[in-house]
Scaffold this motif. Sequence first.
Motif, PDB file in Angstrom:
ATOM      1  N   CYS A 100      62.799  -9.993  56.553  1.00 29.98           N
ATOM      2  CA  CYS A 100      62.820  -9.003  55.470  1.00 29.98           C
ATOM      3  C   CYS A 100      62.836  -9.583  54.030  1.00 29.98           C
ATOM      4  N   SER A 132      63.924   6.426  53.994  1.00 36.18           N
ATOM      5  CA  SER A 132      65.241   6.178  54.755  1.00 36.18           C
ATOM      6  C   SER A 132      65.985   7.299  54.238  1.00 36.18           C
ATOM      7  N   HIS A 146      61.490   1.739  53.656  1.00 34.26           N
ATOM      8  CA  HIS A 146      61.122   0.729  54.400  1.00 34.26           C
ATOM      9  C   HIS A 146      59.630   0.411  54.321  1.00 34.26           C
ATOM     10  N   LEU A 155      69.823  -0.189  53.911  1.00 36.18           N
ATOM     11  CA  LEU A 155      68.437  -0.366  53.987  1.00 36.18           C
ATOM     12  C   LEU A 155      68.516  -1.860  54.961  1.00 36.18           C
ATOM     13  N   TRP A 190      67.517  -2.300  59.179  1.00 36.09           N
ATOM     14  CA  TRP A 190      66.518  -3.209  59.603  1.00 36.09           C
ATOM     15  C   TRP A 190      67.241  -4.125  60.372  1.00 36.09           C
TER      16      TRP A 190
END
Length: 341
Positions: free
Chosen positions: A203, A251, A268, A328, A332
């Motif tokens: 990420c 999200s 995302h 977030l 992930w």
Amino acid sequence: MAAIYQAAYRRASSLICRLHSTYVRKMRYLNELKEDDSLCRQAQTSGTFYLFHNLSPFLQKVGEKYFVPQLSAAEIKRILEKFNETEQWIEKSVLISCSDEHVPRFALDLGALEKSVVESELKGSFTYLQKALFVVDGKDSSLLASAQSLLQWHNSHQYCSKTGQPTQRNISGSKRVCHASGITYYPQISPVIITLVSDGSRCLLARQPSFPQGMYSALSGFCDMGENVEEAVHREVAEEVGLEVESLWYSSSQHWPFPSSCLMIACHAIVRAQQAEISMNKLELEEARWFGLEEIVEGLKREPRSSKQDDGSFLPWFPPKQAIAHQLICEWVKQQTSQLA
């Protein structure tokens, strides 16, 4: 015929439940307070108050925990009497919510009074909102953010943008009116997208120059006029790190009071691993890089004060759990972990 009666009964039962649910009754009551000045003025006599001083909320500390006290109207009057101020000050408060028992909650800024005297009288301190949001519990954090945003909006909308004449607020503080032009102003919120970009196994997190040392977060930016959320995500990722988003999904969202009442729309986004070379916009960002799962997991455990190393550099750490960027990142991690299982 029996089936028809049963369906009608279910619909009627559902309607009755909705009309009598705690949430619906509370929302209806709040709306009445916003629209009816006399009812709201009466509610101020029985409501509770969150105090601010020049937009900094009042907190009390017990042991290692911070609390947001709710003062009664009688306590507010006692403070005002100490400063030889009249009860009319209470009408400067703004309505922010009410309890399930229909006890209204207001926010009142005492910025014109001597700060240290109020703090001494109430045995607490006025604390910058940036700190307060992260030391109180989640419900109080949300209320403080909403209250400060509304108080700030009133501070900056005292005059009509068309005529320059003073605007008048209603008792609840839900709107301001310019009687010269007939324009009614309502509190506004600015949409901001915040996006965690992934190439499938990593990420992307970045730093702005204003961030605390060592902190990395997801990419974010205001929506441009006329954009939808998807267009804003594509544009911001392209502008800030030079990558093209292949797919994205929503999200959740969060109200954020900085810099001035924003609606954070969290998404995302996926970019192709074969086209994941970062081209950073140095006007927007100080640093941007890819993080692997292990480094993210370690960073989530790290406290800001423990990130500084002996050589003066800082190990990466991420926004606290109250921030939607933290959510977030955790989402992930959960997705990556499930793929490895």
